[in-house]
Design an enzyme around this catalytic site. Sequence first.
Site, PDB file in Angstrom:
ATOM      1  N   GLU A 166     -17.726  16.342  89.376  1.00  0.00           N
ATOM      2  CA  GLU A 166     -17.278  15.446  88.318  1.00  0.00           C
ATOM      3  C   GLU A 166     -16.217  16.046  87.384  1.00  0.00           C
ATOM      4  OE1 GLU A 166     -20.547  13.411  86.436  1.00  0.00           O
ATOM      5  OE2 GLU A 166     -21.124  12.510  88.333  1.00  0.00           O
ATOM      6  N   GLU A 353     -23.957  11.500  94.629  1.00  0.00           N
ATOM      7  CA  GLU A 353     -24.917  11.133  93.589  1.00  0.00           C
ATOM      8  C   GLU A 353     -24.966   9.618  93.423  1.00  0.00           C
ATOM      9  OE1 GLU A 353     -24.756  12.983  89.735  1.00  0.00           O
ATOM     10  OE2 GLU A 353     -24.146  14.895  90.603  1.00  0.00           O
TER      11      GLU A 353
HETATM   12  N1  8P2 Z   1     -26.353  11.287  83.406  1.00  0.00           N
HETATM   13  N2  8P2 Z   1     -26.692  11.484  84.385  1.00  0.00           N
HETATM   14  C1  8P2 Z   1     -27.172  11.663  85.661  1.00  0.00           C
HETATM   15  C2  8P2 Z   1     -26.286  12.641  86.487  1.00  0.00           C
HETATM   16  C3  8P2 Z   1     -26.307  14.060  85.912  1.00  0.00           C
HETATM   17  O1  8P2 Z   1     -27.642  14.519  85.774  1.00  0.00           O
HETATM   18  C4  8P2 Z   1     -25.542  14.933  86.908  1.00  0.00           C
HETATM   19  O2  8P2 Z   1     -25.647  16.320  86.599  1.00  0.00           O
HETATM   20  C5  8P2 Z   1     -24.057  14.562  86.885  1.00  0.00           C
HETATM   21  O3  8P2 Z   1     -23.454  15.120  88.042  1.00  0.00           O
HETATM   22  C6  8P2 Z   1     -23.835  13.042  86.830  1.00  0.00           C
HETATM   23  O4  8P2 Z   1     -23.998  12.441  85.612  1.00  0.00           O
HETATM   24  C7  8P2 Z   1     -24.864  12.137  86.541  1.00  0.00           C
END
Ligand code: 8P2
Length: 447
Positions: A166, A353
Site C-alpha cells: 500500500e 487483501e
Molecule cells: N484498516 N485496515 C485493514 C488492513 C490493514 O490491517 C492492513 O495492514 C493494510 O494493509 C490495509 O489497510 C488494510
Amino acid sequence: MSVIQFPKDFVWGAATASYQIEGAWNEDGKGLSIWDVFSHTPGKVVNGDNGDIACDSYHRYEEDIALMKELGIKAYRFSIAWPRIYPQGSGEVNPKGLEYYHRFVDKLIENGIEPYCTLYHWDLPQALQEKGGWNNRETIDAYLQYAETMFKEFQGKIKYWITFNEPWCVSMLSNYIGAHAPGNQDLQLALDVAHHLFVAHGKTVRMFRELGIEGQIGIAPNLYWYEPYSNRKEDVEAARRKRAWYNEWFLDPLFKGSYPQFMVDWYKKKGAEVNIQPGDMEIIKEPIDFLGINYYSGSLARYKENFEDFDCEEIDEGYEKTDIGWNIYPEGLYKTLTWLTETYGPVPIYITENGACYNDGPVDGRVRDQKRIDYLQKHIIQLNRCIQSGVNLKGYITWSFMDNFEWAEGYSKRFGLVHVDYNTLKRTPKDSFYWYRHLVRTNWLDI
Ligand SMILES: N#[N+]C[C@@H]1[C@@H](O)[C@H](O)[C@@H](O)[C@@H]2O[C@H]12
C-alpha cells in the site's frame, strides 16, 4: 442454489503483517521501528494500544501455522520486520532475526503452505526515519541492501515477493493525512515519499532479475472505486480525480513509466510536484510478475467546489457499513479490476487483501460472525465475474488470518477469521474460518 466454481489452480490464502501480530517488539536484537515510536506516543493510537505484544505470534507461530493448516489455505501472506534484520536499518545484520524467519518459513513449507512475503509493510527502522526516512533518497539504498539480503537468504524457500504494501498509505496516509507513522502532514513530502518508494521498488525488481532469484515479484497497492454521482461533467471529473488519488497515481508509473498528467497538473495547482531524477521513471516501470491488489470499499463521488483535496465529496447512498465504518461495495471490486485490465493489460493479479471489520466475540465458545461471511461471499462472487470477464486473476488472500493490531485503531477493530483474546492470547476460529475452509477445500461457492 447456484454453484460458482473457481479455476483448479486458483490460490486461496490469508494475510497478516509483522507489526500487527508478532509482538516481541524489543527481543532478540530487533531495532525500533517507526510504529514502535508512533504507538508509544500518547494520542496516536486508540486506547493507547501498541504492538509490544500484539498476538505474540513471534512466540506462537507454530500454533498459528497449525490453525492455517486446519484452515486449508495454500498461501500465507506475511511481512518481514525490517528492524529484526537490520536493527539500524542498514549495516550489521541481526542473525537472530534471520534465524526467526527461517524457522517460521520452514514451518510454513513443512505444512504445505506457500509463503508470500511482503518486504515492507510499514515498519521502517526508526534509525532510518531519524535520517529523513522515505523522504531521504538514501533510504532507497538501505532498502536495496535489506531486500538483497532477504532474496539471497531465502532463495528457494520464498518464491513470491511483494516489495511494498500500500504505497498510498505509506505516502498519503502517513505523510499527508498524518494518521499513520511517522504522522507528517505535507503534500509535497507525501509525493516525494511515494516517488522514492517507486524508485526503490523498480531498483529491487531489477536486482531480483539480475540476481536470478527463483520466483516472482510484485507490489500491493490499495485501490478504491468511486462512481460519479451523475453523468454531469463536473461529477465525472471529480470521481476521476478521487479514483486517481488512490489508483492511477500508484499504477501509471509501474505500467506506463509516467504519472497521470491531469493529476500532476492538479497537484501543481496545490503547490506540489514530484522531484523526478533522470532515469527514475524508466527504473520504476521495470516489469513485474504480478500485481497484488488490496480492495475494501468504494463510494459515490460528487463535485463540490473547494471541498477537501479534490473538489469532490462522497455521497453515502445508505451503503451497509462494516464496524470500521467502510461502505460495503462489492461491485466496486469488479469495476476496479476490469478497469485495471482494460487500462494496463492482462497483468496477473492476486487479491492480496480483502476482508471486513466486525467485532464479534465468543459466546459459549463460538464467534458468530455471519456479517463477515456475507461480506466475503459478496466480494468473492465479484471475483468470479472478473474471471469470466477476462481478468487474469490468480488468487485471493483474505485480510486477515487473525485479529490483530489495527494501526491507529489499535485492537478496537477486528478483521480476522480467528478471534484473538488480547488478555489471554487465546485463538478461537470464527464461523467465517469454517466457511472459508469449505470454500478453500471445494474451490466453489454455494449461493
Ligand atoms: N484498516 N485496515 C485493514 C488492513 C490493514 O490491517 C492492513 O495492514 C493494510 O494493509 C490495509 O489497510 C488494510
